[in-house]
Design a protein around this motif. Structure first.
Motif, PDB file in Angstrom:
ATOM      1  N   ASP A 184     140.629  15.047  -3.782  1.00 34.30           N
ATOM      2  CA  ASP A 184     139.334  13.807  -4.386  1.00 34.30           C
ATOM      3  C   ASP A 184     140.104  13.486  -5.069  1.00 34.30           C
ATOM      4  OD1 ASP A 184     137.378  12.657  -3.349  1.00 34.30           O
ATOM      5  OD2 ASP A 184     135.702  13.356  -4.420  1.00 34.30           O
ATOM      6  N   ASP A 192     138.642  14.545   0.969  1.00 38.23           N
ATOM      7  CA  ASP A 192     137.488  13.226   1.020  1.00 38.23           C
ATOM      8  C   ASP A 192     138.504  12.488   1.321  1.00 38.23           C
ATOM      9  OD1 ASP A 192     135.113  12.113   0.924  1.00 38.23           O
ATOM     10  OD2 ASP A 192     135.411  11.992  -1.119  1.00 38.23           O
ATOM     11  N   ASN A 193     137.690  10.845   2.004  1.00 36.92           N
ATOM     12  CA  ASN A 193     137.745   9.626   1.722  1.00 36.92           C
ATOM     13  C   ASN A 193     139.347   9.011   2.798  1.00 36.92           C
ATOM     14  OD1 ASN A 193     137.165  10.394  -1.632  1.00 36.92           O
ATOM     15  ND2 ASN A 193     135.265   8.955  -0.084  1.00 36.92           N
TER      16      ASN A 193
HETATM   17 MG    MG Z   1     135.710  11.345  -2.641  1.00 37.90          MG
END
Ligand code: MG
Ligand code: SAH
Ligand code: DHB
Length: 220
Positions: free
Chosen positions: A138, A164-165
């Protein structure tokens, strides 16, 4: 997305199953107080990471990108009683804030916070022959492929790697994007699709945060 149906349902879920307590709420507040953008995961995403960590009975977790330690606290609480989490943060101000939040949460003894660029610290962990049961990626988006490759070297069969993302409001569909964060995760998603070493998928994340996604991979 806070006022959309997804935001409201996210709140409905977190009221029941993702409630954050004083220490977690304090971590978010510490960002507001310092005027730092809140890029922390949501309460339900924190709970989701806890569920994954418990599924693999994680004793050793690695996190890239600590910020205020919000996700770190969720993960640290899911460790086995003798477990530890290594979390890497390059920004000394973020690290200092996180350290305070770990104290408030009485979790310092479970958390090894390493301040520095993940690209420098990962090779150190590899040299130490460390093995992790779970890795949460992350940090900055451009080197996501390099982070994942390092995570594989720090893994064993069964290790869960979460990134993430990786959907970024759907901007990953734009192959002409000049946004370095978008191209970083596009490169990551394409690498993941060709990676023969894991079984992986991407979960779209809707809720109180921006529309995004988390890649979940288990090492074969
Ligand atoms: Mg993130
Ligand atoms: N995991 C956190 C949010 C992390 S935000 C949570 O959900 O609570 C991303 C963080 O990665 C920021 O604090 C940023 O300073 C840090 N970061 C950016 N580039 C980095 C790098 N190269 N190495 C380590 N950390 C980095
Ligand atoms: C950004 C980074 C994150 O880790 C996140 O969850 C949301 C946004 C960003 O750098 O834009």
């Amino acid at each position: 997305m806070e006022n959309s149906i997804f935001g409201k349902v996210d709140q409905y879920i977190s009221e029941r199953l993702g409630n954050d307590d004083k220490a977690l709420a304090g971590a978010i507040e510490s960002l507001e107080n310092a005027g730092i953008d809140n890029m922390s995961i949501s309460p339900n995403q924190g709970k989701f990471l806890q569920v994954l960590a418990k599924m693999v009975q994680a004793k050793n977790i690695l996190e890239l990108g600590t910020l205020a330690g919000y996700s770190t606290i969720w993960l640290a609480r899911a460790l086995t009683p003798d477990g530890k989490i290594v979390t890497i943060e390059s920004d000394p101000q973020h690290a200092e804030i996180a350290r305070e939040n770990f104290k408030t949460a009485s979790l310092e003894y479970k958390i090894d916070l390493r301040v520095g660029n993940a690209l420098d610290i990962l090779p150190q962990l590899e040299a130490e022959d460390r093995v992790f049961d779970m890795v949460f990626i992350d940090a900055d988006k451009p080197p996501y492929v390099e982070y994942f490759e390092s995570a594989l070297r720090l893994a064993r069969p069964g290790t869960v790697i979460v990134a993430d993302n990786v959907i970024r409001n759907g901007k990953i569909l734009d192959s002409n994007s000049t946004d370095k964060k978008v191209s970083g995760v596009q490169r990551f998603n394409d690498m993941l699709s060709r990676c023969g070493k894991v079984t992986a998928t991407i979960l779209q994340t809707f809720g109180i945060k921006e529309y995004d996604g988390m890649a979940i991979a288990v090492v074969d």
